[in-house]
Design a protein around this motif. Structure first.
Motif, PDB file in Angstrom:
ATOM      1  N   PRO A 193       0.808  -1.233   0.000  1.00 55.55           N
ATOM      2  CA  PRO A 193       0.000   0.000   0.000  1.00 55.55           C
ATOM      3  C   PRO A 193       0.839   1.280   0.000  1.00 55.55           C
ATOM      4  N   LYS A 194       1.974   1.275   0.692  1.00 54.97           N
ATOM      5  CA  LYS A 194       2.821   2.468   0.731  1.00 54.97           C
ATOM      6  C   LYS A 194       3.411   2.776  -0.639  1.00 54.97           C
ATOM      7  N   ALA A 195       3.921   1.739  -1.313  1.00 55.83           N
ATOM      8  CA  ALA A 195       4.501   1.918  -2.655  1.00 55.83           C
ATOM      9  C   ALA A 195       3.434   2.401  -3.639  1.00 55.83           C
ATOM     10  N   LEU A 196       2.232   1.824  -3.539  1.00 55.65           N
ATOM     11  CA  LEU A 196       1.142   2.248  -4.414  1.00 55.65           C
ATOM     12  C   LEU A 196       0.753   3.699  -4.160  1.00 55.65           C
ATOM     13  N   ALA A 197       0.688   4.081  -2.892  1.00 54.37           N
ATOM     14  CA  ALA A 197       0.316   5.463  -2.558  1.00 54.37           C
ATOM     15  C   ALA A 197       1.316   6.454  -3.153  1.00 54.37           C
ATOM     16  N   LEU A 198       2.601   6.129  -3.081  1.00 53.54           N
ATOM     17  CA  LEU A 198       3.626   7.002  -3.659  1.00 53.54           C
ATOM     18  C   LEU A 198       3.493   7.076  -5.179  1.00 53.54           C
ATOM     19  N   TYR A 199       3.202   5.952  -5.795  1.00 58.05           N
ATOM     20  CA  TYR A 199       3.112   5.874  -7.256  1.00 58.05           C
ATOM     21  C   TYR A 199       1.905   6.636  -7.793  1.00 58.05           C
ATOM     22  N   ILE A 200       0.744   6.375  -7.231  1.00 59.35           N
ATOM     23  CA  ILE A 200      -0.487   6.925  -7.806  1.00 59.35           C
ATOM     24  C   ILE A 200      -0.632   8.428  -7.579  1.00 59.35           C
ATOM     25  N   LYS A 201       0.086   8.988  -6.615  1.00 59.81           N
ATOM     26  CA  LYS A 201      -0.050  10.427  -6.348  1.00 59.81           C
ATOM     27  C   LYS A 201       0.411  11.275  -7.533  1.00 59.81           C
ATOM     28  N   ASP A 202       1.211  10.680  -8.425  1.00 60.91           N
ATOM     29  CA  ASP A 202       1.689  11.404  -9.602  1.00 60.91           C
ATOM     30  C   ASP A 202       0.675  11.435 -10.739  1.00 60.91           C
ATOM     31  N   PHE A 203      -0.463  10.795 -10.555  1.00 59.20           N
ATOM     32  CA  PHE A 203      -1.438  10.712 -11.630  1.00 59.20           C
ATOM     33  C   PHE A 203      -2.736  11.416 -11.209  1.00 59.20           C
ATOM     34  N   HIS A 204      -3.862  10.792 -11.380  1.00 59.31           N
ATOM     35  CA  HIS A 204      -5.140  11.442 -11.085  1.00 59.31           C
ATOM     36  C   HIS A 204      -5.379  11.501  -9.575  1.00 59.31           C
ATOM     37  N   PRO A 205      -5.922  12.627  -9.054  1.00 55.39           N
ATOM     38  CA  PRO A 205      -6.139  12.740  -7.608  1.00 55.39           C
ATOM     39  C   PRO A 205      -7.144  11.735  -7.041  1.00 55.39           C
ATOM     40  N   ARG A 206      -8.046  11.211  -7.874  1.00 58.23           N
ATOM     41  CA  ARG A 206      -9.018  10.222  -7.388  1.00 58.23           C
ATOM     42  C   ARG A 206      -8.555   8.780  -7.614  1.00 58.23           C
ATOM     43  N   LEU A 207      -7.389   8.603  -8.211  1.00 59.39           N
ATOM     44  CA  LEU A 207      -6.898   7.254  -8.508  1.00 59.39           C
ATOM     45  C   LEU A 207      -6.713   6.452  -7.227  1.00 59.39           C
ATOM     46  N   ILE A 208      -7.210   5.225  -7.250  1.00 60.89           N
ATOM     47  CA  ILE A 208      -7.072   4.296  -6.123  1.00 60.89           C
ATOM     48  C   ILE A 208      -6.137   3.184  -6.543  1.00 60.89           C
ATOM     49  N   GLY A 209      -5.201   2.808  -5.672  1.00 63.29           N
ATOM     50  CA  GLY A 209      -4.296   1.695  -5.929  1.00 63.29           C
ATOM     51  C   GLY A 209      -4.681   0.500  -5.084  1.00 63.29           C
ATOM     52  N   LEU A 210      -4.746  -0.677  -5.701  1.00 63.28           N
ATOM     53  CA  LEU A 210      -5.121  -1.898  -4.985  1.00 63.28           C
ATOM     54  C   LEU A 210      -4.020  -2.938  -5.071  1.00 63.28           C
ATOM     55  N   THR A 211      -3.788  -3.599  -3.944  1.00 64.43           N
ATOM     56  CA  THR A 211      -2.842  -4.706  -3.875  1.00 64.43           C
ATOM     57  C   THR A 211      -3.443  -5.771  -2.973  1.00 64.43           C
ATOM     58  N   GLY A 212      -2.707  -6.829  -2.760  1.00 68.72           N
ATOM     59  CA  GLY A 212      -3.193  -7.904  -1.900  1.00 68.72           C
ATOM     60  C   GLY A 212      -2.149  -8.998  -1.826  1.00 68.72           C
ATOM     61  N   LEU A 213      -2.512 -10.108  -1.231  1.00 67.61           N
ATOM     62  CA  LEU A 213      -1.619 -11.260  -1.190  1.00 67.61           C
ATOM     63  C   LEU A 213      -1.408 -11.755  -2.620  1.00 67.61           C
ATOM     64  N   PRO A 214      -0.203 -12.254  -2.930  1.00 67.40           N
ATOM     65  CA  PRO A 214       0.058 -12.698  -4.310  1.00 67.40           C
ATOM     66  C   PRO A 214      -0.978 -13.663  -4.867  1.00 67.40           C
ATOM     67  N   GLU A 215      -1.421 -14.615  -4.066  1.00 69.19           N
ATOM     68  CA  GLU A 215      -2.398 -15.591  -4.582  1.00 69.19           C
ATOM     69  C   GLU A 215      -3.747 -14.927  -4.870  1.00 69.19           C
ATOM     70  N   ASN A 216      -4.092 -13.898  -4.127  1.00 71.60           N
ATOM     71  CA  ASN A 216      -5.354 -13.197  -4.360  1.00 71.60           C
ATOM     72  C   ASN A 216      -5.266 -12.291  -5.581  1.00 71.60           C
ATOM     73  N   VAL A 217      -4.136 -11.623  -5.730  1.00 73.05           N
ATOM     74  CA  VAL A 217      -3.935 -10.804  -6.931  1.00 73.05           C
ATOM     75  C   VAL A 217      -3.976 -11.702  -8.163  1.00 73.05           C
ATOM     76  N   GLU A 218      -3.373 -12.878  -8.059  1.00 73.88           N
ATOM     77  CA  GLU A 218      -3.387 -13.823  -9.179  1.00 73.88           C
ATOM     78  C   GLU A 218      -4.815 -14.229  -9.545  1.00 73.88           C
ATOM     79  N   ARG A 219      -5.662 -14.453  -8.549  1.00 75.73           N
ATOM     80  CA  ARG A 219      -7.062 -14.807  -8.824  1.00 75.73           C
ATOM     81  C   ARG A 219      -7.767 -13.695  -9.601  1.00 75.73           C
TER      82      ARG A 219
END
Length: 192
Positions: free
Chosen positions: A105-131
């Motif tokens: 979540p921290k890496a995503l927050a840093l990344y998405i702040k450079d784009f749209h102000p309403r952009l949401i970044g989602l992550t999760g456990l690797p097996e869940n992201v894979e699903r």
């Protein structure tokens, strides 16, 4: 790019304007809600934060040197253009990582702040992201590590339009013109 043949075929189907009903995307709202719950379990966010909204989903990773930033600029341009039409329901941009090992979540927050102000970044456990990536037919494959341990992730480059019921209504390849994307999304949102 689209390293898998099925993605090349899918991009060709899109260019030909073939009905989405011929493509087996997850169009059951319950399934989509479950996928969102899987991803949001890691974040301080609930499924209700996205439920009932039009979504533009992009799958990528924060260490991507070129394709993801370009696609995020494309997504931002489309959302900005849609926001100009006050008669439309807002469309929520969402970035879903294909590299959950590095994209917390921290890496995503840093990344998405450079784009749209309403952009949401989602992550999760690797097996869940894979699903979730499998459910959306998003190809992704981790490349070999460099000497310093860094790596790239090859992945499909598509932006998905998801309606408030959780159905994929359209998708757009990297080379899709901004005006045509905006027009298509506007038409879908107006039709409901």
């Amino acid at each position: 790019g689209f390293p898998g043949g099925c993605w090349r075929d899918l991009a060709a189907v899109h260019r030909l304007g073939v009905s989405r009903s011929l493509i087996d995307f997850p169009d059951d709202a319950v399934i989509f809600a479950e996928m969102l719950d899987i991803l949001m379990g890691v974040l301080e966010m609930k499924n209700e934060d996205l439920a009932g909204k039009w979504l533009l989903l992009y799958f990528g990773f924060t260490h991507c040197p070129d394709v993801c930033p370009e696609s995020m600029e494309q997504l931002t341009g489309v959302v900005d253009a849609l926001d100009m039409d006050l008669s439309l329901s807002p469309v929520q941009p969402v970035f879903i990582t294909v590299d959950p090992e590095r994209d917390d979540p921290k890496a995503l927050a840093l990344y998405i702040k450079d784009f749209h102000p309403r952009l949401i970044g989602l992550t999760g456990l690797p097996e869940n992201v894979e699903r979730v990536t499998k459910a959306f037919r998003v190809f992704n494959s981790r490349g070999p590590p460099t000497a310093d341990g860094d790596y790239l992730v090859d992945h499909s480059v598509l932006i998905f339009l998801v309606d408030p019921r959780g159905s994929v209504r359209d998708f757009f390849a990297r080379d899709h013109p901004l005006e045509k994307m905006t027009s298509s999304i506007t038409r879908h949102v107006q039709q409901g």
